[in-house]
Design a protein around this motif. Structure first.
Motif, mmCIF file in Angstrom:
data_model
loop_
_atom_site.group_PDB
_atom_site.id
_atom_site.type_symbol
_atom_site.label_atom_id
_atom_site.label_comp_id
_atom_site.label_asym_id
_atom_site.label_seq_id
_atom_site.Cartn_x
_atom_site.Cartn_y
_atom_site.Cartn_z
ATOM 1 N N VAL A 111 -5.558 -3.788 -1.487
ATOM 2 C CA VAL A 111 -5.004 -2.644 -2.212
ATOM 3 C C VAL A 111 -5.626 -2.550 -3.605
ATOM 4 O O VAL A 111 -5.853 -1.465 -4.132
ATOM 5 N N LYS A 136 -1.965 -5.938 1.358
ATOM 6 C CA LYS A 136 -0.898 -5.718 2.312
ATOM 7 C C LYS A 136 -0.785 -6.945 3.209
ATOM 8 O O LYS A 136 -1.782 -7.471 3.689
ATOM 9 N N ASN A 175 0.800 -1.225 0.000
ATOM 10 C CA ASN A 175 0.000 0.000 0.000
ATOM 11 C C ASN A 175 0.834 1.277 0.000
ATOM 12 O O ASN A 175 0.275 2.370 -0.039
ATOM 13 N N ASN A 209 -11.609 -1.145 1.062
ATOM 14 C CA ASN A 209 -10.381 -1.020 1.850
ATOM 15 C C ASN A 209 -10.670 -0.974 3.348
ATOM 16 O O ASN A 209 -9.911 -0.396 4.114
ATOM 17 N N THR A 224 -3.048 4.511 -4.982
ATOM 18 C CA THR A 224 -2.141 3.554 -5.607
ATOM 19 C C THR A 224 -2.008 3.828 -7.102
ATOM 20 O O THR A 224 -0.913 3.770 -7.679
#
Length: 314
Positions: A260, A313, A159, A236, A194
């Motif tokens: 992510v 992650k 992340n 998320n 991202t």
């Protein structure tokens, strides 16, 4: 005294409902906003039914080849089968009530903004449910013994380190290749932070490296043959039971706090439509106003887990 003969701008050819044209315009603005905001629906498999609540999607396994020994009887190699059953959720609605007196006293139009908000509410919910289902596909086992399940690629800095994301995308491409997933239609859905980190890492769009995109426009077209998309609706966090995000019967609930992004193809998720987006309007004499309702009845489910990869992650 003669009766007046008023013009009714909401009627079609001066006949029928006095609100028909108003509803048509309102519905058109709802649909326009829905189509403008919705991103994920064109990237999934869709099927429409005229009645009932469920539909079967067949799953057919693979077979193998073998050399034939002269004189040996050919008996046939069995191919295993299974099915995926998708069900339609209860209707999802977005609605607004417009009182006559408020509309008469107001100095600006509210119907157009209200129409956009109804379309936005439905499109946002649909995108969230489809992407949550996509992540659940990546975590799902194989549908049949000869198939593959989904995959999860993890990194402690997924992340925060753009190089880890790029590395994961190439690893995802290799994983899909090893599962014999076609290269056409592979799409990575990433959260904006991202996505823009990839844009700022100029190697990903550097034409000398074979990259494609625009630093000034903030776009990345492909990495490792995977189309890159940005969406705020990539889950998320924890989607708890009993919430709108969890959907009907909590079908889309889950812990996405480490997610992510997710990579999908057209075969990853299925959408079963019983009632596509529609508009209804009703004038209430009792309440002296118009009730506007936008709605759809769809259900979503995992079709082929092998085509889905979650980036998470560790």
């Amino acid at each position: 005294m003669s009766n007046s003969n008023p013009s009714r701008p909401g009627q079609v050819e001066g006949a029928g409902s006095a609100f028909q044209l108003f509803l048509t315009q309102f519905a058109g603005e709802v649909l326009t906003q829905f189509d403008a905001v919705n991103q994920v629906l064109p990237y999934v498999t869709q099927r429409t039914i005229s009645g009932g609540r469920s539909a079967q999607f067949p799953v057919i396994g693979t077979t193998t080849a073998a050399y034939h020994v002269p004189g040996t009887e050919i008996l046939g190699t069995p191919i295993v089968h299974n099915q995926v059953l998708l069900t339609v959720d209860m209707p999802l609605i977005a609605n607004v009530f417009i009182a006559n007196i408020d509309e008469a006293m107001n100095h600006y139009d509210v119907r157009s903004p209200y129409a956009r908000q109804l379309g936005l509410a439905l499109a946002t919910t649909l995108d969230r449910h489809l992407l949550q289902t996509s992540v659940k596909a990546a975590r799902s086992p194989a549908r049949i013994s000869t198939d593959f399940g989904g995959s999860v690629i993890t990194s402690a800095t997924m992340n925060s380190d753009v190089n880890e994301v790029v590395k994961a995308l190439f690893q995802a491409a290799a994983t899909l290749d090893n599962k014999n997933v076609p290269g056409i239609g592979r799409t990575a859905w990433l959260r904006p932070e991202t996505f823009y980190a990839l844009v700022s890492a100029k190697d990903t769009i550097n034409s000398l490296w074979g990259g494609a995109g625009s630093y000034s426009e903030g776009t990345v077209f492909k990495i490792a043959g995977i189309a890159i998309k940005s969406s705020t609706h990539v889950p998320n966090g924890v989607v708890a039971n009993g919430t709108l995000e969890a959907g009907y019967d909590n079908k889309y609930a889950g812990d996405f706090s480490k997610t992510v992004g997710v990579i999908t193809t057209q075969d990853t998720v299925g959408v079963l439509k019983l009632m596509d987006i529609q508009m209804e309007s009703e004038y209430s004499v009792r309440h002296q106003g118009n009730l506007m309702v936008a709605k759809y009845a769809m259900g979503h489910g995992v079709l082929n887990p092998a085509t889905a990869i979650e980036l998470a992650k560790a």
